[in-house]
Design an enzyme around this catalytic site. Structure first.
Site, PDB file in Angstrom:
ATOM      1  N   HIS A   1     -15.806 -36.505   1.990  1.00  0.00           N
ATOM      2  CA  HIS A   1     -15.675 -35.693   2.802  1.00  0.00           C
ATOM      3  C   HIS A   1     -14.474 -35.107   3.326  1.00  0.00           C
ATOM      4  O   HIS A   1     -14.198 -33.983   4.045  1.00  0.00           O
ATOM      5  CB  HIS A   1     -14.687 -36.805   3.238  1.00  0.00           C
TER       6      HIS A   1
ATOM      7  N   HIS B   1      -8.322 -34.668  16.416  1.00  0.00           N
ATOM      8  CA  HIS B   1      -9.669 -35.191  15.232  1.00  0.00           C
ATOM      9  C   HIS B   1      -8.877 -34.642  14.073  1.00  0.00           C
ATOM     10  O   HIS B   1      -8.832 -35.117  13.080  1.00  0.00           O
ATOM     11  CB  HIS B   1     -10.806 -34.287  14.964  1.00  0.00           C
TER      12      HIS B   1
ATOM     13  N   TYR C   1     -14.469 -43.060   0.545  1.00  0.00           N
ATOM     14  CA  TYR C   1     -13.953 -41.554   0.794  1.00  0.00           C
ATOM     15  C   TYR C   1     -13.551 -40.589  -0.011  1.00  0.00           C
ATOM     16  O   TYR C   1     -12.607 -40.495  -0.159  1.00  0.00           O
ATOM     17  CB  TYR C   1     -13.752 -40.998   2.374  1.00  0.00           C
TER      18      TYR C   1
END
Length: 705
Positions: A599, A441, A475
């Site tokens: 975010h 990630h 975002y």
């Protein structure tokens, strides 16, 4: 809530904390979606943006049921569910989740019907049921039905020769009861509303009707010679979380493709029906689908309001947020990007800073630069027409070594990632799928370049968001572009860890999950306690999307008990209870929702007066800290650290519009200042909109530059 820690005693890890110190994760997520709904309810927002938030609420809730509720239901069925950290038994969690979800879904339907629809009508945009259409519009839709809709419909009848059909997840359906006029026998039939057609059909300019209404008006053509007794709309949500056995010998890519095919057949976790449905048809559906009463959601029509995105996309700019053009000042186009990054670290803040002229430009110029020898890149999510992927392919075809770590298991983007992985492999890129049992990630780019003097230099980007040019405009994210040797060494080591057999665990300017990130943060929480006890400045500031990890929460409680102020800016879930006497008096939790999706993740420590600031990909969730490869990078530039601390303080300021979390789990919106003393009711001036402020700041900076 009381504490067992004695007054004046400095809490340590062995000290007990109250058992009920955590908020329930699932309810906290629903309360996040409630904040999204409150934006749809806000008459101060542009009308089509309110429509957008209605659609986002519906999409969010779909995913919540497909993943969170489905996962808990599956664990209960297999006997693996245990009491949650909040102290609730699995059945209690499901019952409370159902109660809150019912309340919010009815509220959502009411906002659409009673508030937004009338406002749309005032602006000449109407969403009408079939009977509300004019005769001319109905005639037009008669032709449309014959030409475009009828050919793709497949009515499925249930009788002794035809079993009840499989109802796919997220599909909209008509439950139809038909009668044979000769025998008087009645039968059930299901007609699936085709997802390939628009959710709302244009009857005339700016006048729309739900697709299922058009189909329902023509059921006599689908069941020629039969009498249509009744029809009702229903929608099913199924478990769509992936279950991949990564220990199998076959390739992960093939296993994932097979699981994606099975995903459509997961168990039902929610049945939505229009409130007008007859008891007999509802009983038939619940019996065939095998669901409980709490899984049934009776709502005013139309169902599936996620389709309102199409209405929000209408070309009515006066009903939307004003256009915003990101700044290009972070890396002006007339500068040598490599020289600029060599000179000093560049901190970029999207969408206020352009993603295209910073991060994307770095990869594109690296692909075209003959001095660049290699590019290494992680890809978690990216767009269907990704310029990042195109640049990596160009680099490979130009003979550069290109390594791409693709996360195939990025939820709901798995199929797209499979396609891009194959395209990259075909172009000659080295594609790696990360680790068994861990999602990759972290957001990393590494460019290896031979400079004019023959030396090799590494240029890195470490970010908080995906390499997705489209979402980079929606975002809010941060990224650090740097040529610092210590970061270059760290990122090289991490890529070696991702692609090879390196067991590197310590880094110079990175904290990496799952090995060192949780422990590294907790050590810094404890260091702030030491600074506070020694009379030095101490303050913990955090910005993240979710806070659930119990070890992190307990460490924050102990810092608060020691007297350290703790400020948490969280977008979504928060299981920590702030402001509880004897536990968390020194902790404040705020949330900001608005035009952009907050975010970024930032971790700032006062550190005795020499602030230490980190940014990166990790949220404070079990999955991020234990089951993902995540990376935080330490920001060393003093001015950049000060900017990030000011950003965090601005969000936590009482003069900034935000939601405040209380210890019982309720969120209260603070949008307006208190009215002046002596005023007669009403409300004060609007509080600072932090996103609007940052947009203006970037514009002013552009003009001044």
């Amino acid at each position: 809530m009381t504490m067992s820690v004695n007054p004046g005693h400095i809490p340590v890890k062995g000290d007990s904390l109250p058992e009920d110190r955590y908020l329930d994760r699932e309810e906290s997520w629903l309360r996040f979606n409630q904040r999204v709904l409150e934006l749809a309810e806000d008459p101060a927002l542009p009308l089509l943006e309110r429509v957008r938030f209605l659609a986002i609420f519906a999409s969010n809730l779909d995913e919540f049921f497909m993943v969170r509720v489905a996962g808990l239901t599956r664990r209960m069925a297999t006997g693996l569910a245990v009491q949650s950290a909040s102290g609730r038994l699995p059945r209690e969690v499901l019952e409370r989740t159902s109660e809150v979800a019912h309340e919010l879904m009815l509220r959502h339907a009411s906002v659409f019907r009673d508030e937004v629809l009338p406002e749309l009508s005032k602006e000449g945009i109407e969403i009408l049921r079939w009977d509300e259409l004019s005769q001319t519009e109905q005639e037009r839709l008669h032709r449309l039905f014959r030409e475009r809709i009828y050919p793709v419909l497949t009515p499925l009848v249930v009788d002794s020769a035809h079993p009840f059909p499989y109802i796919s997840g997220q599909s909209l359906n008509l439950a139809v009861i038909v009668r044979d006029p000769d025998t008087e026998a009645t039968m059930f039939a299901r007609v699936k509303v085709p997802p390939v057609l628009p959710r709302f059909i244009s009857a005339s300019p700016d006048r729309f009707t739900p697709l299922e209404d058009v189909i329902a008006a023509h059921l006599d053509q689908l069941f020629a010679g039969m009498e249509v007794v009744e029809h009702h709309v229903f929608r099913v949500t199924r478990n769509q979380d992936l279950e991949i056995d990564e220990d199998i010998s076959e390739g992960l890519l093939q296993a994932l493709e097979r699981e994606l095919l099975r995903r459509r057949f997961g168990p039902v976790v929610r049945l939505e029906v229009e409130e007008s449905i007859s008891p007999e048809v509802l009983e038939l559906l619940t019996g065939e689908l095998g669901i409980e009463e709490r899984q049934i959601y009776r709502l005013p029509g139309p169902l599936d309001l996620a389709g309102l995105h199409a209405i929000a996309d209408l070309d009515r700019p006066e009903l939307k947020y004003p256009p915003f053009v990101p700044s290009k000042d972070a890396l002006p186009l007339d500068t040598d990007i490599f020289a600029a990054i060599r000179e000093r670290d560049v901190l970029v803040h999207h969408p206020y800073d352009s993603f295209t002229t910073t991060v994307q430009r770095l990869i594109e110029e690296a692909a075209a630069d003959p001095r660049v020898l290699a590019i290494k890149q992680t890809l978690y999510r990216t767009s269907g027409d990704s310029p990042i992927v195109d640049a990596l392919i160009d680099a490979a075809e130009a003979g550069k070594q290109v390594v791409v770590v693709v996360e195939l298991k990025a939820r709901f983007d798995e199929r797209a990632n499979i396609e891009w992985a194959r395209k990259l492999e075909q172009a000659g890129c080295h594609v790696v799928y990360g680790f068994v049992g861990l999602k990759t990630h972290c957001k990393l780019s590494l460019v290896v370049r031979q400079e004019a003097d023959g030396t090799l230099r590494r240029y890195c980007h470490i970010g908080t968001g995906n390499y997705h040019p489209k979402t980079a405009r929606q975002y809010e994210d941060l990224g650090l572009l740097t040529a610092a040797p210590d970061v270059g060494e760290d990122v090289s080591e991490l890529f070696n860890h991702l692609t090879g057999y390196s067991k590197q665990t310590s880094y110079q300017r990175l904290l990496v999950a799952p090995r060192t990130l949780r422990s590294g943060l907790i050590q810094r929480f404890e260091r702030e306690v030491d600074h506070h006890l020694a009379g030095r400045p101490a303050h913990i500031r955090i910005k993240c999307n979710g806070l659930v990890d119990e070890a992190i929460i307990d460490a924050l409680y102990r810092a608060s008990l020691a007297g350290v102020p703790v400020d948490i800016w969280v977008r979504g879930i928060c299981a920590l209870r702030p402001g509880v006497p004897g536990l968390s008096e020194n902790i404040r939790v705020r949330s900001v929702l608005g035009r952009f999706l907050e975010h970024s993740r930032i971790f700032a420590f006062e550190n005795g007066g020499d602030a230490e600031v980190w940014l990166g990909s990790a949220d404070l969730m079990h999955r991020n800290l234990d089951r993902r490869v995540e990376a935080l990078v330490r920001v060393t530039d003093r001015a950049q650290r000060a900017d990030l601390v000011r950003l965090l303080d601005m969000a936590m300021d009482d003069g900034t519009a935000s939601w405040w979390l209380s210890g019982d789990g309720t969120w209260t919106r603070h949008q307006y200042a208190d009215p002046p003393q002596g005023g007669e009711g009403g409300r004060g001036e609007p509080l600072l909109d932090i996103q609007r402020h940052l947009m203006k700041t970037r514009r002013w900076r552009t003009v001044e530059g």
